[in-house]
Scaffold this motif. Structure first.
Motif, PDB file in Angstrom:
ATOM      1  N   LEU A  95       0.756  -1.441   0.005  1.00 21.87           N
ATOM      2  CA  LEU A  95       0.025  -0.105   0.042  1.00 21.87           C
ATOM      3  C   LEU A  95       0.815   1.316  -0.132  1.00 21.87           C
ATOM      4  N   LEU A  96       1.880   1.389   0.713  1.00 21.53           N
ATOM      5  CA  LEU A  96       2.749   2.269   0.940  1.00 21.53           C
ATOM      6  C   LEU A  96       3.683   2.810  -0.089  1.00 21.53           C
ATOM      7  N   THR A  97       3.822   1.779  -1.113  1.00 17.56           N
ATOM      8  CA  THR A  97       4.965   2.004  -2.326  1.00 17.56           C
ATOM      9  C   THR A  97       4.718   3.258  -2.763  1.00 17.56           C
ATOM     10  N   PRO A  98       3.696   3.821  -3.398  1.00 16.22           N
ATOM     11  CA  PRO A  98       3.465   4.856  -3.993  1.00 16.22           C
ATOM     12  C   PRO A  98       3.988   6.124  -3.262  1.00 16.22           C
ATOM     13  N   VAL A  99       3.503   6.397  -1.993  1.00 16.58           N
ATOM     14  CA  VAL A  99       3.938   7.434  -1.213  1.00 16.58           C
ATOM     15  C   VAL A  99       5.237   7.559  -0.604  1.00 16.58           C
ATOM     16  N   THR A 100       5.890   6.185  -0.431  1.00 16.42           N
ATOM     17  CA  THR A 100       7.125   5.790   0.112  1.00 16.42           C
ATOM     18  C   THR A 100       8.232   6.504  -1.052  1.00 16.42           C
ATOM     19  N   GLY A 101       7.874   6.267  -2.444  1.00 12.64           N
ATOM     20  CA  GLY A 101       9.021   6.604  -3.471  1.00 12.64           C
ATOM     21  C   GLY A 101       8.963   8.117  -3.401  1.00 12.64           C
ATOM     22  N   ASP A 102       7.619   8.662  -3.606  1.00 11.58           N
ATOM     23  CA  ASP A 102       7.682  10.228  -3.593  1.00 11.58           C
ATOM     24  C   ASP A 102       8.274  10.795  -2.503  1.00 11.58           C
ATOM     25  N   ALA A 103       8.341  10.510  -1.361  1.00 12.27           N
ATOM     26  CA  ALA A 103       8.758  10.860  -0.246  1.00 12.27           C
ATOM     27  C   ALA A 103      10.302  10.707  -0.266  1.00 12.27           C
ATOM     28  N   MET A 104      10.714   9.460  -0.611  1.00  8.68           N
ATOM     29  CA  MET A 104      12.214   9.279  -0.355  1.00  8.68           C
ATOM     30  C   MET A 104      12.805  10.039  -1.571  1.00  8.68           C
ATOM     31  N   ALA A 105      12.067  10.286  -3.114  1.00  3.37           N
ATOM     32  CA  ALA A 105      12.736  11.139  -4.098  1.00  3.37           C
ATOM     33  C   ALA A 105      12.764  12.664  -3.587  1.00  3.37           C
ATOM     34  N   HIS A 106      11.805  13.057  -2.721  1.00  6.45           N
ATOM     35  CA  HIS A 106      11.884  14.491  -2.191  1.00  6.45           C
ATOM     36  C   HIS A 106      12.847  14.587  -1.284  1.00  6.45           C
ATOM     37  N   VAL A 107      13.057  13.847  -0.242  1.00 10.28           N
ATOM     38  CA  VAL A 107      14.174  14.052   0.715  1.00 10.28           C
ATOM     39  C   VAL A 107      15.568  13.904   0.127  1.00 10.28           C
ATOM     40  N   LEU A 108      15.528  12.973  -0.926  1.00  9.25           N
ATOM     41  CA  LEU A 108      17.209  12.800  -1.409  1.00  9.25           C
ATOM     42  C   LEU A 108      17.451  13.912  -2.343  1.00  9.25           C
ATOM     43  N   THR A 109      16.475  14.635  -2.870  1.00  8.28           N
ATOM     44  CA  THR A 109      16.910  15.751  -3.540  1.00  8.28           C
ATOM     45  C   THR A 109      16.868  17.278  -2.966  1.00  8.28           C
ATOM     46  N   THR A 110      16.164  17.250  -1.830  1.00 13.81           N
ATOM     47  CA  THR A 110      15.787  18.616  -0.965  1.00 13.81           C
ATOM     48  C   THR A 110      16.531  18.540   0.383  1.00 13.81           C
ATOM     49  N   GLY A 111      16.710  17.450   0.931  1.00 16.05           N
ATOM     50  CA  GLY A 111      17.065  17.097   2.167  1.00 16.05           C
ATOM     51  C   GLY A 111      16.066  17.083   3.244  1.00 16.05           C
ATOM     52  N   GLU A 112      14.625  17.528   2.875  1.00 15.42           N
ATOM     53  CA  GLU A 112      13.548  17.716   3.707  1.00 15.42           C
ATOM     54  C   GLU A 112      12.548  16.673   3.460  1.00 15.42           C
ATOM     55  N   LEU A 113      11.962  15.980   4.203  1.00 12.49           N
ATOM     56  CA  LEU A 113      10.600  15.064   4.086  1.00 12.49           C
ATOM     57  C   LEU A 113       9.534  15.893   3.594  1.00 12.49           C
ATOM     58  N   PRO A 114       8.945  15.677   2.966  1.00 13.36           N
ATOM     59  CA  PRO A 114       7.573  16.156   2.585  1.00 13.36           C
ATOM     60  C   PRO A 114       6.633  16.147   3.751  1.00 13.36           C
ATOM     61  N   ASP A 115       5.490  17.134   4.017  1.00 15.83           N
ATOM     62  CA  ASP A 115       4.654  17.213   4.968  1.00 15.83           C
ATOM     63  C   ASP A 115       3.983  15.807   5.515  1.00 15.83           C
ATOM     64  N   GLU A 116       3.613  15.077   4.372  1.00 16.91           N
ATOM     65  CA  GLU A 116       2.957  13.853   4.857  1.00 16.91           C
ATOM     66  C   GLU A 116       3.735  12.797   5.305  1.00 16.91           C
ATOM     67  N   ALA A 117       5.155  12.722   5.152  1.00 18.75           N
ATOM     68  CA  ALA A 117       6.132  11.828   5.523  1.00 18.75           C
ATOM     69  C   ALA A 117       6.747  12.168   6.874  1.00 18.75           C
ATOM     70  N   ARG A 118       6.850  13.558   7.478  1.00 17.99           N
ATOM     71  CA  ARG A 118       7.473  13.885   8.511  1.00 17.99           C
ATOM     72  C   ARG A 118       7.241  13.176   9.808  1.00 17.99           C
TER      73      ARG A 118
END
Ligand code: GLY
Length: 395
Positions: free
Chosen positions: A356-379
């Motif tokens: 279930l969590l595969t889509p949101v995990t991919g998005d959150a990890m790509a975000h933190v790997l490129t910006t250094g910050e977790l997106p709000d939903e993953a904090r």
């Protein structure tokens, strides 16, 4: 705590991101990070393997809701919301049919205690603003005629869908290949730490694969990855699940038209019917360390409980029995993002919700790997929430 520096030489294989573990969580992280322009490598002897080869693939944010897991519910719902676009993108890109089926779920009760429990779950679902409809036993059987006559009532949740995790894993491997992700098909021996920073991974062959950032996405193995300092090691443990696969012959189709589940004698049992005739029956939940033996007792209990729900299953060919390990965490929620060791991130601990969590995990990890910050939903799922277990390094 001890932190040693690696004196081995880095090979010519250096990437921006090295993902340790090529299960669905590692693969989706690699794919999404590569789409954002990072040079990504995945280290796994068998990419696409792991727990996804065993999992039933229920996308069950609503029917798997538990008291005290409302924060996790938010992430589960967000991932469920992203699933249609995620699946369509993956299929368009790779040509793989993912077995994504939006046919819903029916959670039923077999006795008065189960019924009371399900009523409470229904109240919690409604308080949480979720769509779920109470049905009488007769209404349940009208929807699913193969259900046992003794079914006392149930919850119809049309929003809890399913996907075939084996197909999902194969599609993610293909998507990674297309996005230029490099695969190192070998075992990781240990993390390489240089000057208090994760610098890559040493392979079983002794090669050091260098990386700007290392993501530990090794499922239940993440909790014992050598070289990770003790205070950073994720508190993840293996929780064994035995699962059966049966086949519905064409003459019995449609045997079930949606996922059917119940709690029988305190144990979860679910039957997930695929369009291709596969019927997945799961799952045990056993705290037995690294054991993945399929036991006579496990198979017996699953068949006994499934038979109470749907007596006709005893007619079906039993085609496969498997056991896998869920990566359990102390609060049943994943660990996502940076750790107290610079350069080391986690994407693990997804426990019962990895598919279930595969889509949101991919998005959150790509975000933190490129910006250094977790997106709000993953904090809320930062590894740092475990405080004393995973703390920042003292200066
Ligand atoms: N999510 C189903 C299981 O872990 O058994």
């Amino acid at each position: 705590m001890s932190r040693t520096s690696d004196t081995s030489h880095t090979s010519e294989h250096t990437s921006d991101v090295l993902v340790v573990g090529g299960g669905i969580i590692g693969l989706v992280t690699a794919w999404r990070a590569a789409q954002r322009g990072l040079a990504v490598a995945v280290l796994d002897p068998e990419p696409g393997g792991g727990a996804a080869q065993v999992a039933a693939g229920m996308l069950a944010a609503v029917t798997e809701l538990h008291y005290g897991e409302q924060t996790l519910l938010g992430l589960n719902l967000e991932s469920a919301r992203r699933y249609p676009d995620f699946a369509a993108e993956l299929t368009d890109l790779t040509g793989h049919d993912l077995g994504y089926r939006r046919s819903g779920t029916l959670a039923v009760a077999l006795d008065a205690d189960d019924r009371a429990h399900l009523r409470e779950l229904h109240a919690l679902q409604r308080q949480s603003g979720l769509d779920s409809e109470w049905l009488s036993g007769r209404e349940c059987r009208r929807l699913e005629p193969m259900l046992a006559p003794g079914v006392r009532g149930g919850l119809r949740v049309d929003g809890d869908h399913q996907i075939d995790p084996r197909r999902l894993a194969a599609a993610l491997v293909a998507a990674c290949e297309r996005a230029g992700v490099a695969f190192h098909r070998t075992w990781a021996e240990r993390l390489s730490v240089v000057r208090e920073r994760a610098a890559g991974v040493v392979t079983r062959e002794g090669e050091v694969l260098g990386a700007g950032q290392v993501v530990l996405a090794a499922g239940s193995l993440s909790g014992r990855f050598p070289g990770v300092p003790d205070d950073v090691l994720p508190p993840v443990r293996p929780v064994k699940g035995q699962v059966l696969r049966l086949t519905v012959p064409q003459r019995y189709a449609p045997f079930l038209s949606r996922t059917v589940r119940a709690v029988v004698r305190g144990s979860q049992v679910y039957l997930v019917p695929r369009e291709n005739g596969e019927l997945v029956v799961g799952a045990t939940s056993e705290e037995l360390g690294w054991d993945t033996t399929v036991t006579a007792g496990g198979v017996y209990e699953l068949l006994r409980d499934a038979h109470e729900l749907v007596p006709g299953i005893t007619e079906l060919p039993l085609t496969e029995t498997r056991a896998g390990l869920r990566p359990g965490s102390p609060d049943n929620a994943p660990l996502l993002g940076p750790t107290g060791l610079e350069g080391l991130l986690l994407a693990t601990g997804h426990y019962r919700n990895g598919v279930l969590l595969t889509p949101v995990t991919g998005d959150a990890m790509a975000h933190v790997l490129t910006t250094g910050e977790l997106p709000d939903e993953a904090r809320p799922f930062t590894p740092r929430r475990f405080g004393a277990v995973l703390t920042e390094q003292p200066a």
